[in-house]
Design a protein around this motif. Structure first.
Motif, PDB file in Angstrom:
ATOM      1  N   TYR A 199       0.070   8.877  -5.590  1.00 18.10           N
ATOM      2  CA  TYR A 199      -0.468  10.112  -5.024  1.00 18.10           C
ATOM      3  C   TYR A 199       0.494  10.883  -4.125  1.00 18.10           C
ATOM      4  N   MET A 200       1.498  10.249  -3.582  1.00 22.82           N
ATOM      5  CA  MET A 200       2.348  10.897  -2.582  1.00 22.82           C
ATOM      6  C   MET A 200       2.927  12.219  -3.076  1.00 22.82           C
ATOM      7  N   PRO A 201       2.790  13.290  -2.280  1.00 21.98           N
ATOM      8  CA  PRO A 201       3.417  14.554  -2.673  1.00 21.98           C
ATOM      9  C   PRO A 201       4.939  14.457  -2.530  1.00 21.98           C
ATOM     10  N   PRO A 202       5.679  15.324  -3.234  1.00 26.36           N
ATOM     11  CA  PRO A 202       7.144  15.232  -3.208  1.00 26.36           C
ATOM     12  C   PRO A 202       7.721  15.225  -1.795  1.00 26.36           C
ATOM     13  N   GLY A 203       7.140  16.035  -0.897  1.00 30.57           N
ATOM     14  CA  GLY A 203       7.667  16.123   0.462  1.00 30.57           C
ATOM     15  C   GLY A 203       7.637  14.805   1.219  1.00 30.57           C
ATOM     16  N   GLY A 204       6.795  13.879   0.768  1.00 31.40           N
ATOM     17  CA  GLY A 204       6.639  12.630   1.511  1.00 31.40           C
ATOM     18  C   GLY A 204       7.769  11.636   1.331  1.00 31.40           C
ATOM     19  N   GLY A 244      10.110  10.492   4.446  1.00 31.53           N
ATOM     20  CA  GLY A 244       9.341   9.735   5.428  1.00 31.53           C
ATOM     21  C   GLY A 244       8.952   8.368   4.899  1.00 31.53           C
ATOM     22  N   ARG A 245       8.571   8.330   3.632  1.00 36.51           N
ATOM     23  CA  ARG A 245       8.148   7.063   3.054  1.00 36.51           C
ATOM     24  C   ARG A 245       9.298   6.066   2.994  1.00 36.51           C
ATOM     25  N   VAL A 273       0.847  -1.202   0.000  1.00 38.96           N
ATOM     26  CA  VAL A 273       0.000   0.000   0.000  1.00 38.96           C
ATOM     27  C   VAL A 273       0.881   1.251   0.000  1.00 38.96           C
ATOM     28  N   LEU A 274       1.906   1.248   0.845  1.00 36.68           N
ATOM     29  CA  LEU A 274       2.798   2.407   0.917  1.00 36.68           C
ATOM     30  C   LEU A 274       3.512   2.632  -0.413  1.00 36.68           C
ATOM     31  N   TRP A 332       2.372   1.641  -3.391  1.00 33.65           N
ATOM     32  CA  TRP A 332       1.343   2.109  -4.337  1.00 33.65           C
ATOM     33  C   TRP A 332       1.127   3.616  -4.184  1.00 33.65           C
ATOM     34  N   ASP A 333       0.976   4.051  -2.937  1.00 36.26           N
ATOM     35  CA  ASP A 333       0.754   5.480  -2.689  1.00 36.26           C
ATOM     36  C   ASP A 333       1.935   6.299  -3.191  1.00 36.26           C
TER      37      ASP A 333
END
Lengths: 501, 501
Positions: free
Chosen positions: A32-37, A40-41, A24-25, A27-28
């Protein structure tokens, strides 16, 4: 013994839940994940991967597998319990052979190599990537040594993606198809004027492309109650359970086939994943058998169905309804030929059904040479270009269109590429069996009926999940070992017809 | 000692990574997950929650906290390290008091209660939900006993959402505002003809609503490089790191304020989360201080900014540009009054700034009575309706529009509701301090400038993350304890002006 089996299943279910969370992480991150993520991801993925690995290589699982191994040897080979123990033991024995520190080192190195690759590709400068590639190679050589091998260092790496498959077997397969494909490409190249696909290069409204792709995916049986489509730069499919199997596509506004066939391709993967027997849920068996078998299904639905004449007999009027301006004067026959146009080109993912496999062979030969230290990293671009000229008759003008185009080596995924061609080959072999069992398959397609094919695949292939190897499945379903005759015959017949030879 | 601190931080970082993964899975569940994914997702969430809890209540963390507690007592109260140990110890001591089996039982019971509630609400039949509510109450009473209390059983439950806050304090606050608000509502109800908002009930294109909401969120400072907006049935905000803070909204095609103010509300939460000092990342301090403080920020941006006269002075021309047909003849003053219309109504989430708090008080009084066993579950709907009549002058025609409307009790979240009103109250108190510090704030708003306000909030509030309680923040930032005078004065002034009294 039942208690031990339940204990094992409970432990594996927990690990699979973690692995699905990782999916799931991931896939996101790709949708969809914004660049800032990003930072953390990366941490979250590293943490969950570490926990999953740690829980899996736990001694308790090893002891349980030992004890259950004997018990399940008395059960039928393909029973759920015997398969669970057999496949889990295969994974476990491999996982235990690799020091966790090496796993982390590889993850760390490939994260950096991936960044370096992205930049190097953008600037088309191989030298910026080569130290990272060297590091990945060193680590993966070490990794292969941990896993152990007798014949080729490539064997244990290939085995990660295609369990049971040997380098020598792939070599034999590739020699057989190379002998046929190289002259085939030359024949067709001389007749390239016979097929026009200019009508595919027009402007196509993105929302309409999106909707017609969804319609086609639904038509072939992809269940949107148990899945969904999103957009991502690189199309992919992924599973969070048998009942949540997602696909993505990317849309080019000026080339119709890109999104449409990406959707069919990923929906093919997803049909496989959605079709696994629900009793296998939350076990290591609730996945496709291998990358090659998975690819056989994406290719089967994309090419053997979606690029077939009867498919376009049925679907052309639909496409004409939604894109009247673009396709009013395009017959189904013209569409069929257009989406099957053969054209040697630089980029693998844009290649047609024939040249695609030559791209794969080049990579297979080069990564073997690198791993066996017959080839130095610095000499790679030159040899790449030489092989492109030899197999496809063209030479990439730069590294971005050549050796730097694919992400795989930046991930350290050596041994991955051949599974694409194995998928093509197995798909053709399967399809000949299917046509024997369902003689009027083409008439089904012409009426827009794909349920018969899907049911056949579910019963004979999808239901088994990960119980069998590609070779076992080939024998079980088609009655013969994996071999290239069906694929060669398919290509010759299809393209001989299209290009009149 | 530094080594022990690093050990603690490393362990907490791992747990926080897991918790952020849980947040991603939850976000997906509420935004994109197909129906088939529900069962698998429940398993994945249960597994990750269990692992996170297990890792947190590990004895090693307890020992580290004991040893570090003494050391950090020598450090300034608000230093990162002292705060980390203080807040983590607070969480740890609570987590250790609850048997893991009870945690699982509560999770299990509330999952079922949630399903039962959804069905009961759809059929508007409280009796279908009451056994589940009873079970949730029993479990949460047990839970409160595990946590321990001296005064009210409600105290430890409230403390989960609003650390340090006591039931008696909330009672005092609510008595003070109830005294003022009930007559205020009566006064305004008699003058309801003075404010028209029919122009808000028209047809509004969904995509345009979406875009203008994004524009407004960006205008007040929400960073889309470190966040994004998606759609969900119930708007919410969530964080996967300080640099990935997401919001959702829902769009009603026939009522403009729904999506617009939901976006401002959630963006308010997100501004808080995006504004936490980056040094606190991956620690338990990288969150808002409490639900009440979080709600103070969503309300501040939604109501004190977004429902202010100067905001609409600036924004009305923009809205008129995108919805010319609907708003051509609507002045900024008319818009300001329209979006602030007071109207006693059945549903809490649709309530205006005044009646909203009366909805909260009803819930607070009822859940206290339930937990203290002064009220039987079966008598709940009757008392609900009686209080609605008493406070708001209306009686719900059925349970769906009454006692069954909110999800909270189905989750077993007793003690949650008061934090909404505490947020309103703290927002008004904060805002008076801000206006002292930035006297020309209204002129900023009229020019579409919100940076000064955001910077002030970042410096004085957001940066601290979870270091302080609501009461500590009130004293630190506004120089006084949390009290209701500012909120009452704000409401009287604003609505006295709008309704001429």
């Amino acid at each position: 013994m039942q208690e031990k089996l339940n204990d094992l299943k409970k432990r594996l279910a927990e690990i699979i839940d973690i692995n699905h969370a990782i999916a799931v992480l991931d896939w996101d991150q790709q949708t969809y994940m914004p660049p800032g993520g990003a930072a953390g991801r990366a941490r979250q993925l590293a943490t969950l991967s570490h926990i999953s690995h740690e829980k899996f290589i736990n001694n308790v699982i090893g002891h349980l597998l030992e004890e259950l191994h004997e018990y399940t040897e008395g059960l039928p080979y393909e029973s759920d319990d015997a398969s669970l123990v057999r496949i889990t033991k295969r994974d476990y024995d491999k996982a235990r052979r690799v020091p966790p520190a090496l796993v982390s080192e590889i993850a760390y190195a490939s994260a950096h190599a991936f960044d370096a690759w992205k930049k190097a590709r953008a600037e088309s400068r191989f030298s910026d990537f080569s130290p990272y590639l060297q590091r990945n190679l060193d680590l993966k050589r070490h990794y292969a040594q941990c896993l152990g091998y007798t014949d080729h260092i490539y064997d244990p790496l290939l085995d990660e993606y295609e369990p049971g498959m040997k380098t020598s077997q792939v070599k034999g397969i590739f020699q057989a198809i190379k002998r046929e494909l190289v002259p085939l490409v030359q024949t067709i190249s001389a007749k390239s004027h016979l097929v026009d696909n200019a009508f595919l290069h027009q402007t196509f409204d993105e929302q309409t492309q999106w909707e017609i792709g969804i319609e086609a995916a639904r038509l072939i049986g992809y269940d949107f109650e148990r899945g969904r489509q999103d957009r991502s730069p690189h199309p992919f499919s992924t599973s969070f359970s048998i009942n949540d199997v997602r696909i993505t596509t990317r849309i080019l506004h000026d080339y119709f086939p890109a999104a449409f066939f990406a959707t069919l391709h990923e929906a093919g993967h997803a049909l496989y994943s959605q079709g696994i027997r629900s009793e296998l849920e939350q076990t290591p068996l609730a996945e496709g058998a291998s990358l090659g078998v998975h690819e056989s299904q994406s290719r089967l639905w994309e090419n053997l169905v979606g690029r077939s004449r009867p498919f376009w007999r049925f679907f052309m009027p639909r496409i004409q309804t939604v894109f009247p301006g673009q396709f009013r004067n395009v017959t189904d026959e013209k569409m069929y030929c257009g989406v099957n146009r053969v054209q040697p080109s630089f980029i693998r993912v844009e290649a047609d059904e024939i040249t695609y496999n030559l791209h794969i062979m080049i990579r297979f030969e080069l990564e073997n040479a690198l791993l066996e230290e017959r080839l130095a990293v610095n000499d790679l671009p030159e040899l790449w270009n030489k092989k492109m000229q030899e197999y496809l008759g063209i030479t990439p003008p730069n590294d971005a269109l050549g050796v730097l185009q694919d992400v795989h080596w930046s991930h350290g995924s050596f041994g991955y590429f051949p599974t694409y061609s194995l998928g093509n080959i197995f798909a053709a072999q399967l399809f000949d069996t299917i046509k024997r069992d369902i003689p009027d398959l083409n008439r089904h397609f012409e009426k827009g009926e794909f349920r018969g094919l899907l049911d056949w695949l579910r019963i004979h292939l999808y239901t088994h999940g990960r119980k069998f190897t590609l070779e076992e499945l080939a024998n079980k379903i088609t009655g013969e070992s994996l071999h290239t005759d069906h694929f060669i015959a398919y290509l010759k017949s299809k393209y001989g017809d299209i290009y009149h030879f």
